[in-house]
Design a protein around this motif. Structure first.
Motif, PDB file in Angstrom:
ATOM      1  N   LEU A 179      23.364 -43.625 -41.837  1.00  0.00           N
ATOM      2  CA  LEU A 179      22.890 -45.004 -42.010  1.00  0.00           C
ATOM      3  C   LEU A 179      24.056 -45.978 -42.113  1.00  0.00           C
ATOM      4  O   LEU A 179      24.113 -46.997 -41.409  1.00  0.00           O
ATOM      5  N   PHE A 180      25.014 -45.661 -42.992  1.00  0.00           N
ATOM      6  CA  PHE A 180      26.182 -46.513 -43.168  1.00  0.00           C
ATOM      7  C   PHE A 180      27.315 -45.969 -42.308  1.00  0.00           C
ATOM      8  O   PHE A 180      27.894 -44.926 -42.614  1.00  0.00           O
ATOM      9  N   TYR A 256      25.819 -66.989 -47.827  1.00  0.00           N
ATOM     10  CA  TYR A 256      25.034 -66.261 -48.823  1.00  0.00           C
ATOM     11  C   TYR A 256      23.810 -65.693 -48.120  1.00  0.00           C
ATOM     12  O   TYR A 256      22.955 -66.434 -47.635  1.00  0.00           O
ATOM     13  N   THR A 257      23.727 -64.393 -48.038  1.00  0.00           N
ATOM     14  CA  THR A 257      22.639 -63.767 -47.274  1.00  0.00           C
ATOM     15  C   THR A 257      21.406 -63.485 -48.117  1.00  0.00           C
ATOM     16  O   THR A 257      20.329 -63.248 -47.573  1.00  0.00           O
ATOM     17  N   GLY A 258      21.538 -63.447 -49.452  1.00  0.00           N
ATOM     18  CA  GLY A 258      20.461 -62.939 -50.283  1.00  0.00           C
ATOM     19  C   GLY A 258      20.404 -61.422 -50.185  1.00  0.00           C
ATOM     20  O   GLY A 258      21.306 -60.776 -49.631  1.00  0.00           O
ATOM     21  N   PHE A 259      19.324 -60.850 -50.698  1.00  0.00           N
ATOM     22  CA  PHE A 259      19.170 -59.392 -50.647  1.00  0.00           C
ATOM     23  C   PHE A 259      18.977 -58.930 -49.215  1.00  0.00           C
ATOM     24  O   PHE A 259      18.230 -59.524 -48.448  1.00  0.00           O
ATOM     25  N   LEU A 260      19.666 -57.833 -48.835  1.00  0.00           N
ATOM     26  CA  LEU A 260      19.562 -57.291 -47.492  1.00  0.00           C
ATOM     27  C   LEU A 260      19.120 -55.835 -47.521  1.00  0.00           C
ATOM     28  O   LEU A 260      19.477 -55.080 -48.424  1.00  0.00           O
ATOM     29  N   GLU A 261      18.343 -55.439 -46.527  1.00  0.00           N
ATOM     30  CA  GLU A 261      17.967 -54.040 -46.377  1.00  0.00           C
ATOM     31  C   GLU A 261      19.152 -53.252 -45.820  1.00  0.00           C
ATOM     32  O   GLU A 261      20.169 -53.823 -45.416  1.00  0.00           O
ATOM     33  N   LYS A 262      19.015 -51.938 -45.771  1.00  0.00           N
ATOM     34  CA  LYS A 262      20.148 -51.058 -45.482  1.00  0.00           C
ATOM     35  C   LYS A 262      20.799 -51.333 -44.132  1.00  0.00           C
ATOM     36  O   LYS A 262      22.020 -51.386 -44.021  1.00  0.00           O
ATOM     37  N   ALA A 293      32.071 -45.990 -45.969  1.00  0.00           N
ATOM     38  CA  ALA A 293      31.390 -45.243 -44.919  1.00  0.00           C
ATOM     39  C   ALA A 293      31.327 -46.040 -43.620  1.00  0.00           C
ATOM     40  O   ALA A 293      31.288 -45.464 -42.529  1.00  0.00           O
ATOM     41  N   CYS A 294      31.337 -47.362 -43.751  1.00  0.00           N
ATOM     42  CA  CYS A 294      31.320 -48.231 -42.566  1.00  0.00           C
ATOM     43  C   CYS A 294      32.727 -48.524 -42.058  1.00  0.00           C
ATOM     44  O   CYS A 294      32.913 -49.343 -41.150  1.00  0.00           O
ATOM     45  N   TYR A 351      36.893 -40.162 -45.919  1.00  0.00           N
ATOM     46  CA  TYR A 351      36.524 -39.732 -47.271  1.00  0.00           C
ATOM     47  C   TYR A 351      35.010 -39.818 -47.471  1.00  0.00           C
ATOM     48  O   TYR A 351      34.383 -38.902 -48.024  1.00  0.00           O
ATOM     49  N   ALA A 352      34.410 -40.910 -47.023  1.00  0.00           N
ATOM     50  CA  ALA A 352      32.976 -41.101 -47.230  1.00  0.00           C
ATOM     51  C   ALA A 352      32.159 -39.977 -46.596  1.00  0.00           C
ATOM     52  O   ALA A 352      31.140 -39.558 -47.146  1.00  0.00           O
ATOM     53  N   THR A 353      32.604 -39.476 -45.452  1.00  0.00           N
ATOM     54  CA  THR A 353      31.846 -38.415 -44.772  1.00  0.00           C
ATOM     55  C   THR A 353      31.815 -37.109 -45.563  1.00  0.00           C
ATOM     56  O   THR A 353      30.990 -36.235 -45.272  1.00  0.00           O
TER      57      THR A 353
END
Length: 386
Positions: A179-180, A256-262, A293-294, A351-353
């Protein structure tokens, strides 16, 4: 194995605890492990699932996004007996957690718990530091009946050891690297947000006092003076201090985006040259690992659980907490050295992987089973007769 989880925060509330518990319940379902999760009632969440036991609740005045539960103990006890769990996991030390602790002890169910939040560190941001000793005494009392207390990082484990907490075990957090992930061509995302600047810096978090927003505002002001139109900031998230932060930072070159989905969060991380995260109160820091991860290194406070994620000047940069100059110097070091920034980006992703959720949850279930095996002699509950 049958597990009951008690928590005072869950979806649709968005924070590190609620997201981690949602991932855990998804894993339990996928693994065929029977579970029941006791949560505050919320009209935005479907409460029809047989796995969810909602508790009537009201907003907490000091922190409106949190809720105070008003449980019907008789009804809850009946449901526990009907479910007949092998283990109870208590994730929060508030009203629902207290109910879980009381009923589990009365019914003789083995109990484990987790320590997700540095509540004692939050006090300074709400001018409640006089409560520090009381909070520590309460937390130590609350956790003393647990056969295991899971903590997200070595840093937190050492802190609790110093306070004489017992039966500590590390339950680290992971990230979904499918996902990320890095997005190679970000031109369409730049167009989407109408960004033409050379650099993009981001901040992803709940906008609450304990996230060191004062420090963030000063960092933003400094980069505006230093880089002018060459830098655009993207601030993703929502919370009680969002409007105040907007007033302090102004509107030029800030989104400012506000809350964002994944998926939208993945875009924000990927489009950014750096993620800036000044919070010094984290027990872990999920957004730090998501950004890495990104392929986006994080400049963060050298405090709390993030120190176990970030290797200084390798996968990110650790700065002195609240030291605006330290953060700004780190930003300069990265933006003025593109080869160094690219190398750090690759190391962050690599590292994230290695931080796979399935592996982490598999280890957690193994520790659950250890506790259950230690309590084989526990008499199984029998349903209440009408």
């Amino acid at each position: 194995m049958k597990i009951v989880i008690f928590t005072d925060t869950y979806l649709p509330q968005i924070n590190g605890v609620s997201k981690t518990l949602n991932l855990l319940t998804n894993y339990l379902e996928k693994s065929g492990i029977d579970y029941l999760i006791v949560v505050p009632h919320d009209d935005k969440l479907s409460m029809n699932s047989p796995n969810i036991f909602p508790i009537k609740s009201i907003p907490f005045k000091l922190y409106p996004d949190c809720k105070i539960a008003l449980p019907n103990l008789k009804r809850l006890k009946k449901r526990l007996i009907e479910f007949n769990p092998d283990l109870v996991h208590i994730a929060t030390p508030f009203s629902i957690g207290l109910c879980g602790l009381s009923l589990s002890k009365k019914l003789g169910i083995p109990i484990v718990g987790s320590f997700h939040t540095n509540f004692h560190s939050y006090l300074q941001y709400y001018k409640l530091e006089f409560l520090r000793d009381i909070i520590w005494r309460y937390l130590k009392w609350f956790h003393q009946s647990f056969q295991k207390t899971f903590v997200p990082s070595k840093d937190t484990l050492e802190e609790l050891k110093e306070k004489n907490f017992r039966h500590l075990s590390i339950w680290t957090h992971g990230v979904d690297c499918d996902l990320f992930h890095p997005i190679e061509d970000v031109s369409s995302i730049r167009s989407k947000y109408k960004i033409t600047s050379k650099y993009i810096l981001s901040f992803v978090s709940r906008m609450a006092p304990e996230k060191d927003l004062e420090t963030l505002a000063l960092i933003i002001q400094n980069t505006k003076l230093r880089y002018g139109d060459d830098v655009t900031w993207i601030l993703a998230g929502d919370g009680p201090k969002k409007n105040e932060l907007m007033k302090k930072t102004g509107e030029s070159n800030i989104i400012y985006t506000g809350f964002l989905e994944k998926e939208a969060l993945t875009e924000i991380y990927s489009i950014s040259n750096l993620m800036i995260f000044p919070s010094s109160t984290e027990t872990f820091g999920n957004v730090v690992l998501e950004s890495m991860a990104c392929g986006t290194p994080v400049i963060c406070a050298n405090s709390g659980g993030v120190r176990t994620i970030v290797r200084d000047y390798s996968t990110g940069i650790l700065c002195e907490p609240k030291n605006v100059s330290s953060f700004c110097q780190a930003i300069d070091d990265c933006l003025t050295k593109p080869i160094f920034l690219e190398a750090m980006s690759k190391k962050a992703r690599a590292y994230a992987t290695t931080q796979n959720w399935d592996t982490i949850f598999h280890q957690l279930i193994s520790e659950y089973l250890e506790v259950v095996d230690q309590n084989i002699e526990t008499v199984h509950l029998t349903p209440i007769s009408n």
